[in-house]
Design an enzyme around this catalytic site. Structure first.
Site, PDB file in Angstrom:
ATOM      1  N   LYS A  47       9.860   5.592  10.704  1.00 61.23           N
ATOM      2  CA  LYS A  47       9.309   6.851  11.229  1.00 61.23           C
ATOM      3  C   LYS A  47       9.853   7.980  10.362  1.00 61.23           C
ATOM      4  CE  LYS A  47       7.677  10.013  14.101  1.00 61.23           C
ATOM      5  NZ  LYS A  47       6.251  10.356  14.035  1.00 61.23           N
ATOM      6  N   CYS A 129       2.693  16.499   8.251  1.00 61.10           N
ATOM      7  CA  CYS A 129       2.750  16.372   9.718  1.00 61.10           C
ATOM      8  C   CYS A 129       2.007  17.540  10.363  1.00 61.10           C
ATOM      9  CB  CYS A 129       4.186  16.344  10.226  1.00 61.10           C
ATOM     10  SG  CYS A 129       4.206  16.318  12.040  1.00 61.10           S
TER      11      CYS A 129
HETATM   12  O1  RRO Z   1       5.501  12.888  14.703  1.00 60.24           O
HETATM   13  C1  RRO Z   1       4.341  13.355  14.616  1.00 60.24           C
HETATM   14  O2  RRO Z   1       3.884  14.167  15.440  1.00 60.24           O
HETATM   15  C2  RRO Z   1       3.429  12.981  13.521  1.00 60.24           C
HETATM   16  C3  RRO Z   1       3.799  12.961  12.192  1.00 60.24           C
HETATM   17 BR1  RRO Z   1       5.559  13.250  11.627  1.00 60.24          BR
HETATM   18  C4  RRO Z   1       2.825  12.729  11.194  1.00 60.24           C
HETATM   19  O3  RRO Z   1       3.060  12.727   9.975  1.00 60.24           O
HETATM   20  N1  RRO Z   1       1.539  12.526  11.610  1.00 60.24           N
HETATM   21  C5  RRO Z   1       1.198  12.510  12.906  1.00 60.24           C
HETATM   22  O4  RRO Z   1       0.011  12.309  13.226  1.00 60.24           O
HETATM   23  N2  RRO Z   1       2.157  12.745  13.867  1.00 60.24           N
END
Ligand code: RRO
Length: 318
Positions: A47, A129
């Protein structure tokens, strides 16, 4: 070593397979990463990490839908130290995704990865993100993108480049955007790009209750799954064409809406080196990796292909 028909590589890192997890679902905790390590996934990708652990946005923040998913997780993760410390417990190729709030934060995390004595094979720098409240997606700011990559490469240069380094991009939608972004990317010694992150700030609604499905940001969130496959394919194809025309060696990881072996085949036909699975991995867990590989294998056998290079990037135009 005997060559496997799905073998591929990013920089110096070799993979026995072409299907792995996307940074997102089921890759935050050690037990989840260990399950990926014990599956048919060709790498273990964490993650996205930040310098310190984060709780993320308020729940509900992920919703499964027939056509895909919507999420506004808000980067919940255990902090970079955690993902560096567990490297010794992972046997397959291990990549850490990082998503610092600034260049300084990303460089701080790169320092920690570089200082680790255990094997960390690559870094996927997440510039896309969509769910950080009050912050935009860096990879849509073309002026900042170049400066940012300058800084990242400078901080990597000092410490050597033996790992595969790549950036995760948001989907682009207009032809000039591909040209501008590719021109910026080709200036840097990066090994790969990942196309695409979720389509940012979509909205899915429950008509019975007349409410949004998720809570943060008034229900707006990143859209994944089959909703976005045509966009993912287009991004892989366009960047592949531009890289080919310019003799660039940057490889492409395809991501977005893969549910079957046919989808994997399509991404590789568009030029992907390998593919990541996000929404479908969330729905099906680690068995999706072996199922997809078997389905891809059947298609290849039917078409008489014995390895991926025989069809990678060879999409024909009508
Ligand atoms: O954690 C998120 O809300 C998230 C991330 Br880091 C990302 O790169 N893409 C996404 O759809 N959610």
């Amino acid at each position: 070593m005997v060559l496997n028909k799905f073998d591929c590589s990013l920089g110096e890192v070799k993979f026995q397979g072409c299907i792995c997890n996307a940074s997102g679902p089921r890759c935050t905790e050690l037990d989840q990463l260990t399950k990926i390590d014990n599956s048919k996934s060709c790498m273990v990708l964490s993650k996205s990490a930040t310098p310190k652990m984060r709780e993320g946005n308020k729940k509900p923040r992920y919703w499964d839908h027939d056509l895909g998913s919507i999420n506004s997780m808000g980067l919940p993760n255990n902090g970079i130290q955690y993902y560096v410390a567990i490297a010794s417990q992972i046997s397959g190729p291990y990549f850490i995704s990082i998503s610092g709030g600034s260049l300084e934060e990303n460089c701080e995390m790169i320092d920690q990865i570089m200082a680790c004595n255990s094997k960390i094979d690559g870094i996927e720098i997440n510039l896309s993100c969509p769910n950080i409240i009050g912050k935009g997606q860096l990879a849509y700011d073309f002026e900042k993108l170049g400066n940012y990559l300058d800084g990242i490469i400078e901080c990597l240069d000092v410490r050597g480049l033996e790992k595969a380094i790549g950036v995760k991009l948001p989907p682009y939608f207009d032809m000039w955007q591909f040209e501008v972004v590719a021109k910026i990317l080709m200036k840097y010694p990066i090994d790969f790009i990942t196309c695409v992150n979720s389509i940012g700030n979509g909205l899915i609604i429950d008509i019975d209750t007349e409410t949004t499905l998720i809570k943060p940001k008034g229900g707006f969130g990143g859209i994944g799954g089959s909703y976005i496959k045509p966009t993912g394919l287009a991004n892989v194809r366009k960047f592949y064409e531009i890289f080919q025309e310019n003799g660039s060696k940057i490889k492409i990881i395809g991501c977005g809406g893969i549910e079957t072996g046919k989808d994997v085949f399509e991404y590789i036909l568009c030029g992907a080196e390998l593919v990541q699975i996000g929404t479908q991995f969330y729905k099906e867990n680690t068995k999706c990796f072996s199922r997809l590989e078997n389905e891809l294998s059947e298609i290849m056998e039917r078409k008489g292909y014995s390895d991926l290079n025989q069809f990678r990037g060879k999409l024909k135009r009508r």
